[in-house]
Write an enzyme that holds these catalytic residues in place. Structure first.
Site, PDB file in Angstrom:
ATOM      1  N   HIS A   8      -2.577   7.139   3.182  1.00  0.00           N
ATOM      2  CA  HIS A   8      -3.132   5.877   2.694  1.00  0.00           C
ATOM      3  C   HIS A   8      -4.485   5.655   3.357  1.00  0.00           C
ATOM      4  CE1 HIS A   8      -3.789   1.867   1.527  1.00  0.00           C
ATOM      5  NE2 HIS A   8      -3.496   1.322   2.697  1.00  0.00           N
ATOM      6  N   ASN A  32     -10.192   0.703   0.795  1.00  0.00           N
ATOM      7  CA  ASN A  32      -8.729   0.566   0.674  1.00  0.00           C
ATOM      8  C   ASN A  32      -8.391  -0.057  -0.681  1.00  0.00           C
ATOM      9  OD1 ASN A  32      -6.032  -0.121   0.857  1.00  0.00           O
ATOM     10  ND2 ASN A  32      -6.167  -1.041   2.889  1.00  0.00           N
ATOM     11  N   CYS A  80       0.816  -1.222   0.000  1.00  0.00           N
ATOM     12  CA  CYS A  80       0.000   0.000   0.000  1.00  0.00           C
ATOM     13  C   CYS A  80       0.849   1.271   0.000  1.00  0.00           C
ATOM     14  CB  CYS A  80      -0.949  -0.012   1.184  1.00  0.00           C
ATOM     15  SG  CYS A  80      -2.027  -1.448   1.186  1.00  0.00           S
TER      16      CYS A  80
HETATM   17  C1  LIG Z   1      -9.579  -4.927  10.673  1.00  0.00           C
HETATM   18  C2  LIG Z   1     -10.045  -3.920  11.696  1.00  0.00           C
HETATM   19  C3  LIG Z   1     -11.043  -2.942  11.030  1.00  0.00           C
HETATM   20  C4  LIG Z   1     -10.807  -4.659  12.785  1.00  0.00           C
HETATM   21  O1  LIG Z   1     -11.252  -3.754  13.771  1.00  0.00           O
HETATM   22  P1  LIG Z   1     -11.008  -4.085  15.313  1.00  0.00           P
HETATM   23  O2  LIG Z   1     -11.655  -3.022  16.101  1.00  0.00           O
HETATM   24  O3  LIG Z   1      -9.530  -4.299  15.510  1.00  0.00           O
HETATM   25  O4  LIG Z   1     -11.823  -5.407  15.498  1.00  0.00           O
HETATM   26  P2  LIG Z   1     -11.300  -6.833  16.021  1.00  0.00           P
HETATM   27  O5  LIG Z   1     -10.395  -7.469  15.031  1.00  0.00           O
HETATM   28  O6  LIG Z   1     -10.820  -6.644  17.431  1.00  0.00           O
HETATM   29  O7  LIG Z   1     -12.659  -7.632  16.064  1.00  0.00           O
HETATM   30  C5  LIG Z   1     -13.684  -7.321  16.997  1.00  0.00           C
HETATM   31  C6  LIG Z   1     -14.816  -8.258  16.742  1.00  0.00           C
HETATM   32  O8  LIG Z   1     -15.464  -7.898  15.517  1.00  0.00           O
HETATM   33  C7  LIG Z   1     -15.596  -9.056  14.704  1.00  0.00           C
HETATM   34  N1  LIG Z   1     -15.571  -8.669  13.306  1.00  0.00           N
HETATM   35  C8  LIG Z   1     -14.494  -8.628  12.470  1.00  0.00           C
HETATM   36  N2  LIG Z   1     -14.893  -8.217  11.259  1.00  0.00           N
HETATM   37  C9  LIG Z   1     -16.232  -8.005  11.343  1.00  0.00           C
HETATM   38  C10 LIG Z   1     -17.214  -7.585  10.434  1.00  0.00           C
HETATM   39  N3  LIG Z   1     -16.903  -7.269   9.154  1.00  0.00           N
HETATM   40  N4  LIG Z   1     -18.468  -7.453  10.853  1.00  0.00           N
HETATM   41  C11 LIG Z   1     -18.818  -7.743  12.118  1.00  0.00           C
HETATM   42  N5  LIG Z   1     -17.945  -8.164  13.033  1.00  0.00           N
HETATM   43  C12 LIG Z   1     -16.660  -8.295  12.647  1.00  0.00           C
HETATM   44  C13 LIG Z   1     -14.449  -9.949  15.098  1.00  0.00           C
HETATM   45  O9  LIG Z   1     -14.737 -11.298  14.766  1.00  0.00           O
HETATM   46  C14 LIG Z   1     -14.401  -9.719  16.583  1.00  0.00           C
HETATM   47  O10 LIG Z   1     -15.422 -10.502  17.186  1.00  0.00           O
HETATM   48  P3  LIG Z   1     -15.168 -11.243  18.593  1.00  0.00           P
HETATM   49  O11 LIG Z   1     -14.882 -10.111  19.562  1.00  0.00           O
HETATM   50  O12 LIG Z   1     -16.433 -11.950  18.818  1.00  0.00           O
HETATM   51  O13 LIG Z   1     -13.962 -12.104  18.364  1.00  0.00           O
HETATM   52  C15 LIG Z   1      -8.858  -3.145  12.306  1.00  0.00           C
HETATM   53  O14 LIG Z   1      -8.097  -4.019  13.133  1.00  0.00           O
HETATM   54  C16 LIG Z   1      -7.961  -2.553  11.286  1.00  0.00           C
HETATM   55  O15 LIG Z   1      -8.344  -1.651  10.555  1.00  0.00           O
HETATM   56  N6  LIG Z   1      -6.687  -3.012  11.208  1.00  0.00           N
HETATM   57  C17 LIG Z   1      -5.738  -2.499  10.243  1.00  0.00           C
HETATM   58  C18 LIG Z   1      -6.087  -3.080   8.916  1.00  0.00           C
HETATM   59  C19 LIG Z   1      -5.353  -2.407   7.798  1.00  0.00           C
HETATM   60  O16 LIG Z   1      -5.076  -1.244   7.859  1.00  0.00           O
HETATM   61  N7  LIG Z   1      -5.075  -3.185   6.764  1.00  0.00           N
HETATM   62  C20 LIG Z   1      -4.526  -2.713   5.568  1.00  0.00           C
HETATM   63  C21 LIG Z   1      -3.116  -2.305   5.715  1.00  0.00           C
HETATM   64  S1  LIG Z   1      -2.592  -1.510   4.272  1.00  0.00           S
END
Ligand SMILES: CC(C)(COP(=O)(O)OP(=O)(O)OC[C@H]1O[C@@H](n2cnc3c(N)ncnc32)[C@H](O)[C@@H]1OP(=O)(O)O)[C@@H](O)C(=O)NCCC(=O)NCCS
Length: 328
Positions: free
Chosen positions: A255, A285, A110
Site C-alpha cells: 500500500h 495515497n 486502504c
Molecule cells: C502524516 C505524516 C507524514 C507526518 O509526518 P511526521 O514526521 O509524523 O510529522 P509530525 O506529525 O510529527 O509533524 C511534524 C511537524 O510537521 C508539521 N506538518 C504537518 N504536516 C505538514 C505539512 N504538510 N507541511 C509542513 N509541515 C507539516 C506538523 O504540524 C508538525 O509541526 P510542529 O512540530 O510544529 O507541531 C506521518 O505521520 C505519516 O505518514 N503517518 C501515517 C499516515 C498514513 O499512512 N495514513 C494513511 C493510512 S492508510
C-alpha cells in the site's frame, strides 16, 4: 484452489497537482512533503468516483479479452463512493451492461483490494467463474484542504482485476485492530432528528475526536507506528503460511501511504527495495486503489510476468491490515 488474474486495468485522472501548488492553500513546502512522505504529485478527479471504477473495470475486461456479460460478480472496494446506497458495484454493473453479475461493495479502507482478493477467492471456490474486482477512490472528496497534515497525502484513482479460479495456490492473512479506529476516520454528518430530545453527536463518542463531518481526520504518528509493524508482519505471516521463503517472491506491492513506511518495511524484511513496486511519488495515497493501480502499471510495462509470485500487502483505517500471495 486459488486465483488467476485474467486482466488488469487502472485509471488515473488527468488533473495532476504538484506539491508546490499546495503552498498556495496551506503552510507547507515541496521539501517537507517529499521528505516526510516521498510524494511529488497526485491526481484529482472532477466527477463521480464510479466513473473511475468504470474506466478501470472496462480496461481490465479488455485486457482479459472478455465481455461484461462474462462476469458473474462485481466487487468494488471504496471508502469514497458517491452514494451510501446503491453500491458502487451496482452502478458500474448497470453502466457496463454486466447483466449476469451480482454486485456489492466492501469497505476495508486502504486494505480493500487485499480483503477483496480474499473474498473473491472464496466466491471462486463456491461456483462463481469470473469476478471483476475494482478498487476506486476519490479521496479528494473527503479531504480537508485546510488541514496540511493530511491534504498533501492523498489522491484519486482506480484499479481493477478480472479473476478466475485456478489450481495455483492463493494464500492470505487478514487482521484488524478496532482499538485504533479513532486514529483515522471520516464521520457521517449528524442528521437532526425532531423526535429525539437531546441528540448525541457522533463526533464526541467512543474516543473519536471532534472532526469536520465527512472529512478525513488522522492522527499521523499512531497510524505510522501501526503501519511499520503491520506491513512486515503481514508479509512474514503470509510467506510462512505459503511455506515460501520471502526471497522467492518476485514482487511485493505494498500500500502506498508513505515512502518512509515502505522503506522501513523493506529494511525490517531485509529484502532489496527493487522487489517493491512503488508509484507513490506520482499518484500519492489512493487508499484501496493504490495496489491494483501499481499492479496494472507493472503488468503493462512488463515488470510482472506470467508465473511470477506476487505478494500484496496493505493497511489502513480500522485499523486493518492484510497480505496475499498469488501467482500472476
Ligand atoms: C502524516 C505524516 C507524514 C507526518 O509526518 P511526521 O514526521 O509524523 O510529522 P509530525 O506529525 O510529527 O509533524 C511534524 C511537524 O510537521 C508539521 N506538518 C504537518 N504536516 C505538514 C505539512 N504538510 N507541511 C509542513 N509541515 C507539516 C506538523 O504540524 C508538525 O509541526 P510542529 O512540530 O510544529 O507541531 C506521518 O505521520 C505519516 O505518514 N503517518 C501515517 C499516515 C498514513 O499512512 N495514513 C494513511 C493510512 S492508510
Amino acid at each position: 484452489m486459488g486465483i488467476r488474474i485474467l486482466g488488469t486495468g487502472s485509471y488515473l485522472p488527468e488533473t495532476v497537482v504538484d506539491n508546490q501548488a499546495f503552498t498556495a492553500i496551506v503552510d507547507t513546502s515541496d521539501e517537507w512533503i517529499v521528505k516526510h512522505s516521498g510524494i511529488h504529485t497526485r491526481h484529482f478527479h472532477d466527477g463521480p468516483t464510479y466513473e473511475m471504477a468504470l474506466k478501470a473495470g472496462t480496461a481490465a475486461l479488455e485486457n482479459a479479452g472478455l465481455q461484461p456479460e462474462d462476469i458473474d460478480l462485481i466487487l468494488c472496494t471504496t471508502v469514497s463512493g458517491d452514494y451510501d446506497t446503491p453500491s458502487m458495484a451496482c452502478v458500474v454493473q448497470g453502466l457496463m451492461g454486466a447483466k449476469n453479475a451480482v454486485a456489492m461493495d466492501i469497505n476495508a479502507a486502504c486494505a480493500g483490494f487485499v480483503y477483496g482478493l480474499d473474498m473473491v477467492n472464496m466466491y471462486l471456490q463456491h461456483g462463481y467463474r469470473r469476478v471483476l474486482l475494482i478498487s476506486a477512490e476519490s479521496l479528494s472528496k473527503i479531504t480537508d484542504f485546510t488541514d496540511r497534515s493530511t491534504c498533501v497525502l492523498f489522491g484519486d484513482g482506480a484499479g481493477a482485476a478480472v479473476l478466475e479460479g485456478t489450481d495455483a495456490p492463493f494464500y492470505s492473512v487478514l487482521g484488524a485492530d478496532g482499538k485504533g479506529a479513532c486514529t483515522l476516520f471520516a464521520r457521517r454528518p449528524d442528521n437532526p432528528n425532531p423526535f429525539l430530545k437531546k441528540q448525541r453527536t457522533i463526533a464526541e463518542s467512543d474516543g473519536f475526536s471532534p472532526s469536520k463531518p465527512g472529512m478525513l481526520c488522522m492522527a499521523g504518528q499512531p497510524v505510522y507506528k501501526f503501519a511499520v509493524t503491520a506491513m512486515p508482519q503481514a508479509v512474514r505471516e503470509v510467506c510462512a503460511k505459503a511455506g515460501l521463503p520471502m526471497e522467492d517472491l518476485d514482487w511485493i506491492i505494498p500500500h502506498q501511504a508513505n515512502l518512509r513506511i515502505i522503506q522501513t518495511a523493506v529494511s525490517a524484511l531485509k529484502l532489496p527495495m527493487e522487489k517493491f513496486i512503488c508509484n507513490i511519488a506520482d499518484s500519492a495515497n489512493t487508499s484501496s486503489a493504490c495496489i491494483p493501480i501499481a499492479l496494472d502499471q507493472a503488468v503493462r510495462d512488463g515488470r510482472i510476468r506470467r508465473g511470477q509470485k506476487i505478494c500484496v500487502v496493505g493497511f489502513g483505517a480500522g485499523l486493518v491490515y492484510g497480505s496475499a500471495i498469488f501467482e500472476y
